[in-house]
Motif scaffolding. Sequence first.
Motif, PDB file in Angstrom:
ATOM      1  N   VAL A  90      73.753  -1.509  63.278  1.00  0.00           N
ATOM      2  CA  VAL A  90      73.204  -0.047  62.472  1.00  0.00           C
ATOM      3  C   VAL A  90      71.908   0.219  63.005  1.00  0.00           C
ATOM      4  CG1 VAL A  90      72.962  -0.857  60.215  1.00  0.00           C
ATOM      5  CG2 VAL A  90      73.477   1.695  60.713  1.00  0.00           C
ATOM      6  N   LYS A  91      71.001  -0.858  62.786  1.00  0.00           N
ATOM      7  CA  LYS A  91      69.727  -1.101  63.111  1.00  0.00           C
ATOM      8  C   LYS A  91      69.124  -0.585  64.408  1.00  0.00           C
ATOM      9  CE  LYS A  91      68.887  -4.404  59.300  1.00  0.00           C
ATOM     10  NZ  LYS A  91      68.517  -5.600  58.848  1.00  0.00           N
ATOM     11  N   THR A  92      70.262  -0.538  65.452  1.00  0.00           N
ATOM     12  CA  THR A  92      70.007  -0.470  66.862  1.00  0.00           C
ATOM     13  C   THR A  92      69.474   1.161  67.011  1.00  0.00           C
ATOM     14  OG1 THR A  92      71.212  -2.275  67.408  1.00  0.00           O
ATOM     15  CG2 THR A  92      70.632  -0.959  68.982  1.00  0.00           C
ATOM     16  N   TYR A  93      70.156   1.977  66.298  1.00  0.00           N
ATOM     17  CA  TYR A  93      70.032   3.521  66.821  1.00  0.00           C
ATOM     18  C   TYR A  93      69.458   4.271  65.316  1.00  0.00           C
ATOM     19  CZ  TYR A  93      72.742   1.822  70.750  1.00  0.00           C
ATOM     20  OH  TYR A  93      73.290   1.483  71.890  1.00  0.00           O
ATOM     21  N   THR A  94      69.170   5.351  65.752  1.00  0.00           N
ATOM     22  CA  THR A  94      68.842   6.176  64.844  1.00  0.00           C
ATOM     23  C   THR A  94      70.106   6.942  64.163  1.00  0.00           C
ATOM     24  OG1 THR A  94      68.578   8.117  66.301  1.00  0.00           O
ATOM     25  CG2 THR A  94      66.421   6.781  65.962  1.00  0.00           C
ATOM     26  N   PRO A  95      70.014   7.441  63.033  1.00  0.00           N
ATOM     27  CA  PRO A  95      71.258   7.671  62.412  1.00  0.00           C
ATOM     28  C   PRO A  95      72.165   8.791  63.067  1.00  0.00           C
ATOM     29  CG  PRO A  95      69.434   7.964  60.735  1.00  0.00           C
ATOM     30  CD  PRO A  95      68.910   7.496  62.050  1.00  0.00           C
ATOM     31  N   GLU A  96      71.557   9.883  63.895  1.00  0.00           N
ATOM     32  CA  GLU A  96      72.439  10.544  64.681  1.00  0.00           C
ATOM     33  C   GLU A  96      72.865   9.872  65.886  1.00  0.00           C
ATOM     34  OE1 GLU A  96      68.241  10.966  66.603  1.00  0.00           O
ATOM     35  OE2 GLU A  96      68.930  10.571  64.362  1.00  0.00           O
ATOM     36  N   TYR A 145      61.582   7.149  50.634  1.00  0.00           N
ATOM     37  CA  TYR A 145      62.091   8.516  51.058  1.00  0.00           C
ATOM     38  C   TYR A 145      61.456   8.871  52.159  1.00  0.00           C
ATOM     39  CZ  TYR A 145      62.713  13.447  50.423  1.00  0.00           C
ATOM     40  OH  TYR A 145      63.139  14.553  50.548  1.00  0.00           O
ATOM     41  N   ASP A 146      60.411   8.284  52.416  1.00  0.00           N
ATOM     42  CA  ASP A 146      59.403   8.707  53.813  1.00  0.00           C
ATOM     43  C   ASP A 146      60.524   8.445  55.190  1.00  0.00           C
ATOM     44  OD1 ASP A 146      59.388   6.014  53.663  1.00  0.00           O
ATOM     45  OD2 ASP A 146      57.312   5.768  54.201  1.00  0.00           O
ATOM     46  N   GLN A 147      61.422   7.741  54.972  1.00  0.00           N
ATOM     47  CA  GLN A 147      62.471   7.267  56.165  1.00  0.00           C
ATOM     48  C   GLN A 147      63.136   8.562  56.598  1.00  0.00           C
ATOM     49  OE1 GLN A 147      64.528   3.700  56.407  1.00  0.00           O
ATOM     50  NE2 GLN A 147      62.933   2.645  55.133  1.00  0.00           N
ATOM     51  N   ILE A 148      63.308   9.524  55.682  1.00  0.00           N
ATOM     52  CA  ILE A 148      64.139  10.497  56.082  1.00  0.00           C
ATOM     53  C   ILE A 148      63.872  11.302  57.277  1.00  0.00           C
ATOM     54  CG2 ILE A 148      63.036  12.026  54.314  1.00  0.00           C
ATOM     55  CD1 ILE A 148      65.858  12.856  53.289  1.00  0.00           C
ATOM     56  N   ASP A 149      64.651  11.578  57.987  1.00  0.00           N
ATOM     57  CA  ASP A 149      64.262  12.585  59.277  1.00  0.00           C
ATOM     58  C   ASP A 149      64.305  14.019  58.844  1.00  0.00           C
ATOM     59  OD1 ASP A 149      66.910  13.358  59.351  1.00  0.00           O
ATOM     60  OD2 ASP A 149      67.557  12.738  61.056  1.00  0.00           O
ATOM     61  N   ILE A 150      63.916  14.825  59.846  1.00  0.00           N
ATOM     62  CA  ILE A 150      63.647  16.312  59.533  1.00  0.00           C
ATOM     63  C   ILE A 150      65.073  16.939  59.209  1.00  0.00           C
ATOM     64  CG2 ILE A 150      61.446  16.255  60.632  1.00  0.00           C
ATOM     65  CD1 ILE A 150      62.795  17.823  62.970  1.00  0.00           C
ATOM     66  N   TYR A 151      66.003  16.731  59.930  1.00  0.00           N
ATOM     67  CA  TYR A 151      67.387  17.232  59.550  1.00  0.00           C
ATOM     68  C   TYR A 151      68.143  16.827  58.269  1.00  0.00           C
ATOM     69  CZ  TYR A 151      72.130  19.298  60.319  1.00  0.00           C
ATOM     70  OH  TYR A 151      73.035  20.102  60.402  1.00  0.00           O
ATOM     71  N   TYR A 164      70.760   8.255  53.704  1.00  0.00           N
ATOM     72  CA  TYR A 164      70.248   9.639  53.431  1.00  0.00           C
ATOM     73  C   TYR A 164      71.050  10.447  54.291  1.00  0.00           C
ATOM     74  CZ  TYR A 164      66.198   8.437  50.412  1.00  0.00           C
ATOM     75  OH  TYR A 164      65.390   8.043  49.321  1.00  0.00           O
ATOM     76  N   TYR A 165      71.076  10.342  55.715  1.00  0.00           N
ATOM     77  CA  TYR A 165      71.729  11.106  56.529  1.00  0.00           C
ATOM     78  C   TYR A 165      73.244  11.283  56.204  1.00  0.00           C
ATOM     79  CZ  TYR A 165      73.066  12.725  61.192  1.00  0.00           C
ATOM     80  OH  TYR A 165      73.853  13.468  62.130  1.00  0.00           O
ATOM     81  N   TYR A 176      65.973  19.018  55.870  1.00  0.00           N
ATOM     82  CA  TYR A 176      66.450  20.276  55.891  1.00  0.00           C
ATOM     83  C   TYR A 176      67.662  20.542  54.956  1.00  0.00           C
ATOM     84  CZ  TYR A 176      69.756  23.889  57.547  1.00  0.00           C
ATOM     85  OH  TYR A 176      70.764  24.957  57.558  1.00  0.00           O
ATOM     86  N   LEU A 177      68.446  19.475  54.986  1.00  0.00           N
ATOM     87  CA  LEU A 177      69.919  19.484  54.383  1.00  0.00           C
ATOM     88  C   LEU A 177      69.503  19.376  52.686  1.00  0.00           C
ATOM     89  CD1 LEU A 177      72.245  17.490  56.219  1.00  0.00           C
ATOM     90  CD2 LEU A 177      72.261  19.971  56.196  1.00  0.00           C
ATOM     91  N   LEU A 178      68.634  18.497  52.657  1.00  0.00           N
ATOM     92  CA  LEU A 178      68.135  18.342  51.143  1.00  0.00           C
ATOM     93  C   LEU A 178      67.587  19.416  50.571  1.00  0.00           C
ATOM     94  CD1 LEU A 178      67.694  16.323  48.663  1.00  0.00           C
ATOM     95  CD2 LEU A 178      65.666  15.619  49.808  1.00  0.00           C
ATOM     96  N   GLU A 179      66.550  20.089  51.306  1.00  0.00           N
ATOM     97  CA  GLU A 179      66.028  21.402  50.831  1.00  0.00           C
ATOM     98  C   GLU A 179      67.023  22.390  50.583  1.00  0.00           C
ATOM     99  OE1 GLU A 179      63.193  21.912  53.758  1.00  0.00           O
ATOM    100  OE2 GLU A 179      61.843  20.233  53.083  1.00  0.00           O
TER     101      GLU A 179
END
Length: 449
Positions: A150-156, A302-308, A259-260, A311-314
């Motif tokens: 799981v650490k190899t790739y970004t969440p998406e 929390y600073d690890q959260i990506d922009i998408y 988070y994602y 967007y969902l959280l907001e």
Amino acid sequence: MQTISIIMPLYNAERYLAETLQSVLAQTYENFELICIDDCSNDATAEILADFQKEDVRIRILVNECRLGAAESRNRGLKEAQGKYVTFMDGDDIFDEELLEKTYYCAEEHDVDIVIFEYMHVPCEEIYIKRIAGRSDSFLEKYSKYPFSVKTYTPENFPNWSDSVCDKLFRRKFICDHDIVFQNLPSFNDVYFAKMATYCAEKIIWLSDTRIMLYARNHFTLSRISNNRDPMCAYYAMEKLGTELKARNMMTDLAAHFYYRMLIMMLSVLKNEKDGKRQRDFYNFLHYKGILNLIDYGKENYDQIDIYAQYLLESFSKHSYESGWFNSPDTYFQVYLRKNGETICQFIVDKLIKGKTVIIWGIGINGTSLLRYLSVHNIKVSAVVDIDEKKQGNFVEGYEIGSPHALPDNVNYIITTSDSAYQDVEIRFKGTSVTVLNAFELIVQFKSG
């Protein structure tokens, strides 16, 4: 000793059970045990199991003294399992005859904790129609050539965030060493198991065989062990995942993934809930309390959260149920396009200046958004096509949508705006001089110079 243990919980499974058992016993790889857990069925499940066991000693039958549910039945099967590897199926699924052979030798060759294979939900009447998953060469190169974690790739970009355990072969020692068990919930009870195993695994690989290896039936009868899809169970599953990641000191490395996936799952459950009152109640719970509670498990990261995910959280925090935003949220592509779209503009302009032909393929939500963005920046591509004949001949942002069959001979670049389209187009133009690109990867990864 058997090398693979197949664990199958059963409750009133008489309708399709014989077909399921036959698909297991027809496997080309024969060194397995099939552990069937009868969860107090009151139909002919027990009789069918007994008849098959008389013919094949690889079938082991466990009978629960009282109704336990799918999760505890699977946990009981895990405790009884003797195989080096374990996999799971329901009492109405159908195995491809080579599923065990292909996944076993893949696991052995690459020495992995998890092998992911192709599966598909199909209508009951189509259960025996053989299918192939449309995986591109780049997909297989990325996920099937070497093990990853799981650490190899970004969440998406991490593949197969399936909540199911039925599309995976697990190394049993790995599951036991990490004390991964099924959560006792009426529904979504394999979510924690599947996700926790994925988070803990150091080596995962996607089976390079693109045939569908397991077919699951789409129906509404009680042939499965449970069918109550209470959306709160999905929340409880993610709550347990967050609790465990924090307790095991894993959240620091995995907060972005948690988070994602948490936000994507809550959104998916909301959209799929057909009962209006239950949907409203679940949304209001998430809006006022639930999302913030889940976020709290990794607040230090929390600073690890990506922009998408932001967007969902907001959106969950700001919008009421009545807004209905969750029925048609912005796509990942749209959010990143707003944030970083200048990179794709720079790429396209550079190619056009050099006299190259650039085609946009696919006019769905993302394709239309890309054309609109390019139009605002006064960038005009060479042509726009879509495989959907109903769209051909229509106009979008000043372009007449053409047919892929009428592409000019001098095409240099084709840009797609969805992963599925990218895989299809890449396969179509394999071996030609045409370069097929994924617009999202251009937006995220392209660097000038």
